[in-house]
Every structure is written in C-alpha cells, then in structure tokens.
Design a protein around this motif. Sequence first.
Motif, PDB file in Angstrom:
ATOM      1  N   ILE A 160      10.599  -4.637 -11.184  1.00  0.00           N
ATOM      2  CA  ILE A 160      11.651  -4.304 -12.147  1.00  0.00           C
ATOM      3  C   ILE A 160      12.713  -3.463 -11.447  1.00  0.00           C
ATOM      4  O   ILE A 160      12.421  -2.404 -10.893  1.00  0.00           O
ATOM      5  CB  ILE A 160      11.061  -3.552 -13.353  1.00  0.00           C
ATOM      6  N   ASN A 161      13.941  -3.922 -11.486  1.00  0.00           N
ATOM      7  CA  ASN A 161      15.054  -3.227 -10.831  1.00  0.00           C
ATOM      8  C   ASN A 161      15.629  -2.190 -11.806  1.00  0.00           C
ATOM      9  O   ASN A 161      16.427  -2.519 -12.678  1.00  0.00           O
ATOM     10  CB  ASN A 161      16.128  -4.220 -10.409  1.00  0.00           C
ATOM     11  N   LEU A 162      15.219  -0.935 -11.653  1.00  0.00           N
ATOM     12  CA  LEU A 162      15.708   0.119 -12.539  1.00  0.00           C
ATOM     13  C   LEU A 162      17.173   0.450 -12.288  1.00  0.00           C
ATOM     14  O   LEU A 162      17.838   0.990 -13.165  1.00  0.00           O
ATOM     15  CB  LEU A 162      14.857   1.379 -12.395  1.00  0.00           C
ATOM     16  N   MET A 186      24.300   4.744  -7.974  1.00  0.00           N
ATOM     17  CA  MET A 186      25.387   4.147  -7.172  1.00  0.00           C
ATOM     18  C   MET A 186      25.469   4.797  -5.788  1.00  0.00           C
ATOM     19  O   MET A 186      25.712   4.106  -4.796  1.00  0.00           O
ATOM     20  CB  MET A 186      26.725   4.284  -7.906  1.00  0.00           C
ATOM     21  N   LEU A 187      25.278   6.099  -5.743  1.00  0.00           N
ATOM     22  CA  LEU A 187      25.271   6.801  -4.463  1.00  0.00           C
ATOM     23  C   LEU A 187      24.143   6.280  -3.575  1.00  0.00           C
ATOM     24  O   LEU A 187      24.361   5.981  -2.388  1.00  0.00           O
ATOM     25  CB  LEU A 187      25.122   8.312  -4.685  1.00  0.00           C
ATOM     26  N   MET A 188      22.959   6.150  -4.149  1.00  0.00           N
ATOM     27  CA  MET A 188      21.820   5.643  -3.377  1.00  0.00           C
ATOM     28  C   MET A 188      22.061   4.211  -2.905  1.00  0.00           C
ATOM     29  O   MET A 188      21.720   3.863  -1.780  1.00  0.00           O
ATOM     30  CB  MET A 188      20.532   5.713  -4.210  1.00  0.00           C
ATOM     31  N   LYS A 189      22.661   3.408  -3.768  1.00  0.00           N
ATOM     32  CA  LYS A 189      22.868   2.002  -3.423  1.00  0.00           C
ATOM     33  C   LYS A 189      23.947   1.832  -2.360  1.00  0.00           C
ATOM     34  O   LYS A 189      23.747   1.124  -1.366  1.00  0.00           O
ATOM     35  CB  LYS A 189      23.237   1.203  -4.671  1.00  0.00           C
ATOM     36  N   GLU A 224      17.794   0.755  -3.715  1.00  0.00           N
ATOM     37  CA  GLU A 224      17.771   0.527  -5.157  1.00  0.00           C
ATOM     38  C   GLU A 224      16.446   1.037  -5.696  1.00  0.00           C
ATOM     39  O   GLU A 224      15.442   1.087  -4.977  1.00  0.00           O
ATOM     40  CB  GLU A 224      17.928  -0.954  -5.476  1.00  0.00           C
ATOM     41  N   LEU A 225      16.422   1.391  -6.969  1.00  0.00           N
ATOM     42  CA  LEU A 225      15.219   1.936  -7.600  1.00  0.00           C
ATOM     43  C   LEU A 225      14.394   0.804  -8.198  1.00  0.00           C
ATOM     44  O   LEU A 225      14.895   0.005  -8.984  1.00  0.00           O
ATOM     45  CB  LEU A 225      15.614   2.949  -8.680  1.00  0.00           C
ATOM     46  N   ALA A 231       9.872   3.633  -6.765  1.00  0.00           N
ATOM     47  CA  ALA A 231      10.266   3.840  -5.370  1.00  0.00           C
ATOM     48  C   ALA A 231      11.672   3.312  -5.117  1.00  0.00           C
ATOM     49  O   ALA A 231      12.137   2.378  -5.786  1.00  0.00           O
ATOM     50  CB  ALA A 231       9.283   3.133  -4.447  1.00  0.00           C
ATOM     51  N   PHE A 232      12.330   3.939  -4.152  1.00  0.00           N
ATOM     52  CA  PHE A 232      13.594   3.408  -3.657  1.00  0.00           C
ATOM     53  C   PHE A 232      13.269   2.395  -2.570  1.00  0.00           C
ATOM     54  O   PHE A 232      12.516   2.685  -1.641  1.00  0.00           O
ATOM     55  CB  PHE A 232      14.482   4.528  -3.098  1.00  0.00           C
ATOM     56  N   VAL A 233      13.829   1.198  -2.699  1.00  0.00           N
ATOM     57  CA  VAL A 233      13.605   0.131  -1.718  1.00  0.00           C
ATOM     58  C   VAL A 233      14.964  -0.344  -1.208  1.00  0.00           C
ATOM     59  O   VAL A 233      15.985  -0.134  -1.862  1.00  0.00           O
ATOM     60  CB  VAL A 233      12.810  -1.042  -2.341  1.00  0.00           C
ATOM     61  N   PRO A 234      14.999  -0.981  -0.045  1.00  0.00           N
ATOM     62  CA  PRO A 234      16.280  -1.480   0.470  1.00  0.00           C
ATOM     63  C   PRO A 234      16.942  -2.444  -0.522  1.00  0.00           C
ATOM     64  O   PRO A 234      16.266  -3.241  -1.180  1.00  0.00           O
ATOM     65  CB  PRO A 234      15.884  -2.201   1.763  1.00  0.00           C
TER      66      PRO A 234
END
Length: 151
Positions: free
Chosen positions: A68-70, A38-41, A47-48, A58-61
């Motif tokens: 696959i959205n982890l 949630m912090l990253m998002k 998003e992971l 990887a983290f992507v925008p």
Amino acid sequence: MALEPKASDLPKIPGALKLYQVASIITGVLLLALCIEMLMKYAFGLELELGGAYGFLAFVPSGSVAAINLSIGVLVVHGWFYVVYLFADFRLWSLMRWPLMTFVLIALGGVVPFLSFIVEARMAKRVRAYLAERSARDDQTRDAETQEATN
C-alpha cells in the motif's frame, strides 16, 4: 456598513465554527504530512509503504512500492479533505456574511503549510468575540424594551 449575520442564522454559527475548526486542524495536519511526503519523495527518492517487504511501515525507493503506497494515500486524503475544509469555510463565511477576501484567506489555509492553524485561531476568536458582543447587545435591547414596557 459591514453586513452582520441574520438573527435567524445566529444559532447555526457555533456549529459551523466547530465544523470549520475540526476541518482546519485535520487539513493542516494532512498538509504537513503531504509536505513531508513530498520532501522525502523529491529530495531523497523515497515513498512511504504500508505492509511491504521492509516491514509494517517503511520508506522505500520511489517506484518500488509493492504494498500500500501511503504517499499516494496522503495526497488523495488531503485533496478530498480540502474539499470538506472549503465547505466548512464557505458555511462559516456565508453565515457570518464576511467579505470575499476573508473566504479566500481562509481557503489559503488548506494549501499553505501552518496557515490553517493561524487562520483557524484568528477566525475562531473573531467569531466568538462577535457572538459575545451580539449577545450583550441583544440583552441590552431586551432590557431597554422591558424597562419601557414597565414605565
């Protein structure tokens, strides 16, 4: 007078405690992962993603996840495992015949970061202490009955 576990339930308590401990640790770890996600998002707009164009993991925008959205996966898995955690909480609580507020406190462990680890340690210590005290008391009662029978 506080309620005590029924004698017929005593053999079930160690298994219920083990289920609660495992569920507590898994739920706590998933909650921490969810907090990081949630912090990253929301703080960084990321998003992971698993197996996407940016590599294996990887983290992507946000909004650009193509594989696959982890981030969603962590959310869903924590939600479902929280249900298992509540079941384990209810089972231990009902076998130990604790007050309702104890159930509520344990349940909060799955939604307040780090609380599940603290509550799990305290509840496990409380249950083990009770079982040891109950075993000692039962041994004393048996010894007294044996003493009376021999006199």
